[in-house]
Enzyme design. Structure first.
Site, PDB file in Angstrom:
ATOM      1  N   CYS A  20       5.054 -10.257  13.181  1.00  0.00           N
ATOM      2  CA  CYS A  20       6.254  -9.435  13.431  1.00  0.00           C
ATOM      3  C   CYS A  20       7.517 -10.222  13.105  1.00  0.00           C
ATOM      4  CB  CYS A  20       6.372  -9.029  14.891  1.00  0.00           C
ATOM      5  SG  CYS A  20       5.064  -7.992  15.513  1.00  0.00           S
ATOM      6  N   CYS A  49       5.510 -13.968  17.558  1.00  0.00           N
ATOM      7  CA  CYS A  49       4.473 -13.370  16.700  1.00  0.00           C
ATOM      8  C   CYS A  49       4.894 -13.582  15.248  1.00  0.00           C
ATOM      9  CB  CYS A  49       4.304 -11.876  16.974  1.00  0.00           C
ATOM     10  SG  CYS A  49       3.240 -11.099  15.730  1.00  0.00           S
ATOM     11  N   LYS A  67      -4.177  -3.030   7.287  1.00  0.00           N
ATOM     12  CA  LYS A  67      -5.206  -3.781   6.567  1.00  0.00           C
ATOM     13  C   LYS A  67      -6.385  -4.055   7.496  1.00  0.00           C
ATOM     14  CE  LYS A  67      -2.802  -4.818   2.744  1.00  0.00           C
ATOM     15  NZ  LYS A  67      -3.072  -4.418   1.426  1.00  0.00           N
ATOM     16  N   HIS A 120      -0.297  -6.449  16.355  1.00  0.00           N
ATOM     17  CA  HIS A 120      -1.219  -7.042  15.387  1.00  0.00           C
ATOM     18  C   HIS A 120      -2.522  -7.557  15.984  1.00  0.00           C
ATOM     19  CE1 HIS A 120       2.674  -7.215  13.279  1.00  0.00           C
ATOM     20  NE2 HIS A 120       1.927  -6.892  12.248  1.00  0.00           N
ATOM     21  N   LYS A 143      -2.700   4.596  12.401  1.00  0.00           N
ATOM     22  CA  LYS A 143      -1.718   3.996  11.512  1.00  0.00           C
ATOM     23  C   LYS A 143      -2.443   3.199  10.421  1.00  0.00           C
ATOM     24  CE  LYS A 143       2.128   1.033  11.189  1.00  0.00           C
ATOM     25  NZ  LYS A 143       2.710  -0.204  11.556  1.00  0.00           N
ATOM     26  N   CYS A 169      -0.455 -10.326  20.239  1.00  0.00           N
ATOM     27  CA  CYS A 169       0.553  -9.326  19.893  1.00  0.00           C
ATOM     28  C   CYS A 169      -0.047  -7.928  20.064  1.00  0.00           C
ATOM     29  CB  CYS A 169       0.985  -9.533  18.443  1.00  0.00           C
ATOM     30  SG  CYS A 169       2.006  -8.201  17.837  1.00  0.00           S
ATOM     31  N   HIS A 211       0.849  -1.195   0.000  1.00  0.00           N
ATOM     32  CA  HIS A 211       0.000   0.000   0.000  1.00  0.00           C
ATOM     33  C   HIS A 211       0.882   1.241   0.000  1.00  0.00           C
ATOM     34  CE1 HIS A 211       0.843   0.445   4.280  1.00  0.00           C
ATOM     35  NE2 HIS A 211       0.430  -0.799   4.495  1.00  0.00           N
ATOM     36  N   HIS A 254       4.345   1.321   1.777  1.00  0.00           N
ATOM     37  CA  HIS A 254       5.456   0.652   1.088  1.00  0.00           C
ATOM     38  C   HIS A 254       5.949   1.498  -0.086  1.00  0.00           C
ATOM     39  CE1 HIS A 254       2.871  -2.531   2.902  1.00  0.00           C
ATOM     40  NE2 HIS A 254       4.027  -2.808   3.460  1.00  0.00           N
TER      41      HIS A 254
END
Ligand code: MSP
Length: 681
Positions: free
Chosen positions: A140, A137, A317, A160, A314, A157, A18, A21
């Site tokens: 991660c 995790c 997804k 996440h 942040k 986590c 996205h 990146h």
């Protein structure tokens, strides 16, 4: 011959990229282009990180093999990098690195062997076999310590929100604990090794806090999708050991063929661009591996902030608030996106991305700013000068006429202004302060725009005695555009080329070192090309409605907060008894520290005049340096029900004003002395 090597992280091949990146790729591409423009042989790497349990699981979910999963994500990446002009064909990256490439296997195995043979600074084996027991995790790709997960069965986590895997197995360990001093020496002797400084300080305090040995393998029976440990194929290499090594295998470490084609000796060391989320891996683990292997450390590690949505969350997804590349590409010109990303994010800090702000900036700075300057200048040259760049000189006999119009007859004034702006631009660029560099460039746009408006060329054109004055004004504007297209080439390659070409110039702005630009080198008499709008105006309402129809993430995002600082109206009243229920007390900050992986939170110990200080979490980390809060008097909601945040209990709340679009907090305090625990009424 000077060389330069710049890298982005290699992105996980489990899901599609996205805007976040894309951003690091844009920064890398901009840096690479600016180096090339200055005649430095440059190598720019981006790519994908294709091994590990996370990719294995994503593949399983999608009904693919891990390799098919990686290939699928890579084909999307390649389509997007091409659409955004970031691939080799468009003058962007030199390699799209994949950790599944056979030469990478060879290189990473070689690095492992070297590290395994080496001794730590304390004379121990750098790698040893042991037993690991802990929570892992997968997302991660990291083991979690107690303060890094939410307790539960199983724990989850904190980043996440996904369940952790219990791992209890034989593992190889890298003796990271023996490298703390060596790393601290590196940070101390190379102050620019990690930038920005605030991030460097975080890394330093993390290392000072003591390092634990790092588990660097998983049993093949648990994780099979990865590189086998040399000499012990029952183990798979830890994905970060594998991934970080890509930066050297790509240019030839451990593989003669690559060494011949690219050249480790030629290009290493690299400048690593990373998001702050993965700084620790790059600034602690990676240098430690390299120290162990006796390989030169990177040139530097630069950590940028994260893109957050207009509400400050942040992009992820799970929240459904990512900016999808397909949508961006469909509605916006590549250069507008590049410009926005580099102009809007203060490098190192988090930045907000909203379609609305992108459209606003594109319209004000690009369409009405640079684009308009370019088309009005060129249109007037076409109309008044028969499409030829006029002479910039005013002869003695016409000087008096020119002076009467108020036009500065000395062209060195504008030349001096643009030279200073160029120097500032380059200085900021060198420091990766792209936003400030662009501000310097736009000061030229404003200055030249004003020069044209003040001189009124349309009036000058009516007076035969002012032909030279008219020519001088238009020459200065055209010459400024030539400079701007050279300066802005790394940021907006296409638009810069378009302006350059419309000025009737050959070669390209990519071939000119901006530090060598000299005023007056735009040749008089050059025939300009057809004038075309470089940045068409964007129809905000239409684009937003189209995006809303196609992009779920925008639809699901809650509306933005009001953009003004105007106080919201009071709509309801409370009785005094209701207010009395809130126990507000004076407190004093005894200690304040950041919480790992929680960008916004500070952990405070506050003296409320009680037997024990209170532990209170406050979402102010982006605005207050923890050290500066110590000793400060604050107002605390003392009877707020305790609650857990990020695994810490918060026993109250700090009162702060909140203003602006970002909801910037300003802590309430006292100007007079007041004892701790005093009640506010
Ligand atoms: N595979 C590892 C990196 C290995 S490097 C040897 C990884 N991959 S990732 O797909 O999660 O990419 C993380 C990186 O993507 C960040 O460090 C940053 O460069 C970029 N970004 C992802 N989301 C982002 C934002 N929301 N904002 C800005 N950049 C972000 O970690």
């Amino acid at each position: 011959m000077k060389t330069f090597y710049v890298t982005t992280p290699i992105y996980y091949a489990n899901s599609l990229p996205h805007l976040g990146h894309l951003y690091t790729m844009i920064v890398g591409d901009t840096i690479a282009r600016s180096k090339r423009q200055r005649g430095i042989e440059t190598y720019f790497l981006t790519g994908t990180d294709e091994h590990g349990i996370n990719i294995e699981r994503a593949a399983q979910k999608a009904g693919r093999t891990p390799q098919e999963q990686a290939d699928y994500v890579v084909s999307y990446f390649k389509r997007m990098t091409s659409a955004f002009g970031l691939d080799t064909e468009h003058g962007g990256y030199d390699i799209f690195m994949r950790t599944t490439a056979p030469f990478h296997y060879q290189g990473v195995s070689e690095l492992w062997r070297r590290v395994a043979k080496s001794k730590t600074p304390k004379g121990n084996d750098a790698i040893y076999k042991g037993h690991y027991e802990g929570w892992f995790c997968a997302a991660c790709a990291e083991y979690k310590t107690e303060d890094e997960y939410q307790k539960g069965d199983p724990p989850t986590c904190l980043i996440h929100d996904t369940p952790l895997d219990r791992v209890s197995e034989e593992s190889y360990f890298f003796r990271l604990s023996d490298y703390a001093e060596a790393l601290l020496d590196v940070y101390a002797s190379r102050p620019n090794f990690i930038t920005p400084e605030t991030r460097a300080n975080e890394v330093i305090s993390f290392v000072r806090g003591g390092l634990q040995d790092l588990s660097v393998s998983r049993l093949r029976t648990s994780v099979s999708w990865g590189v086998p440990v040399p000499g012990d194929p029952a183990h798979t290499m830890y994905v970060w050991f594998d991934a970080l090594t890509n930066y050297i295998t790509a240019i030839g470490f451990g593989n003669e063929e690559r060494e011949r084609v690219v050249g480790f000796e030629k290009f290493w060391p690299a400048l690593h661009l990373v998001g702050k989320d993965i700084l620790r891996f790059h600034a602690v683990y990676w240098p430690a591996f390299l120290l162990a292997a006796g390989i030169e450390l990177p040139r530097g590690i630069v950590a940028h902030g994260m893109w957050v949505d207009p509400n400050g969350r942040k992009m992820s997804k799970t929240l459904g608030n990512t900016i999808e590349l397909d949508v961006l590409q469909k509605h916006f010109a590549v250069d507008a996106i590049r410009y926005f990303c580099l102009r809007e994010m203060v490098f190192g800090q988090d930045g907000r991305f909203g379609y609305e702000s992108l459209i606003d900036r594109a319209n004000s700075d690009l369409a009405s700013g640079l684009g308009n300057l370019s088309s009005r200048t060129l249109t007037m040259i076409a109309r008044y000068c028969d499409s030829r760049i006029p002479s910039g000189k005013i002869s003695e006999e016409k000087l008096l006429f020119a002076k009467r119009t108020g036009v500065d007859t000395d062209e060195t004034t504008v030349a001096g202004f643009i030279e200073t702006a160029r120097d500032q631009f380059l200085l900021h660029f060198e420091n990766l302060a792209f936003n400030r560099a662009l501000e310097a460039a736009w000061s030229v746009v404003a200055r030249v725009d004003k020069m044209i408006t003040d001189a009124k060329p349309w009036d000058l054109a009516k007076d035969e005695n002012q032909r030279q004055t008219l020519g001088a004004v238009l020459y200065r504007a055209a010459e400024s555009l030539r400079w701007l297209s050279v300066l802005l080439y790394p940021v907006m390659p296409e638009a810069s080329r378009a302006i350059w070409q419309q000025l009737g110039l050959k070669e390209g702005p990519d071939k000119i070192d901006p530090s060598t630009l000299k005023w007056g080198e735009l040749p008089e008499g050059t025939r300009i090309s057809d004038v075309q709008a470089v940045f068409p105006r964007l129809d905000k309402a239409q684009i937003l409605s189209e995006i809303n129809q196609t992009d779920q993430s925008v639809k699901s995002a809650p509306p933005s907060p009001p953009a003004t600082d105007a106080p919201e109206g009071i709509t309801t009243f409370v009785e005094i008894d209701d207010f009395a229920k809130i126990d507000l007390r004076v407190g004093q900050v005894l200690s304040a520290e950041r919480i790992p992986k929680a960008d916004k939170l500070l952990l405070l110990k506050i003296d409320l005049g009680e037997a024990e200080p209170r532990q209170i979490l406050a979402g102010i980390a982006q605005y207050y340096e923890p050290e500066k809060l110590i000793g400060r008097k604050v107002v605390i909601v003392a009877n707020l029900k305790p609650r857990k945040l990020r695994g810490y209990e918060s026993q109250g709340m700090v009162v702060a004003a909140s203003y602006g679009e970002e909801g910037r907090p300003v802590i309430a305090t006292f100007t007079e002395d007041v004892p701790n625990g005093a009640r506010l009424k």
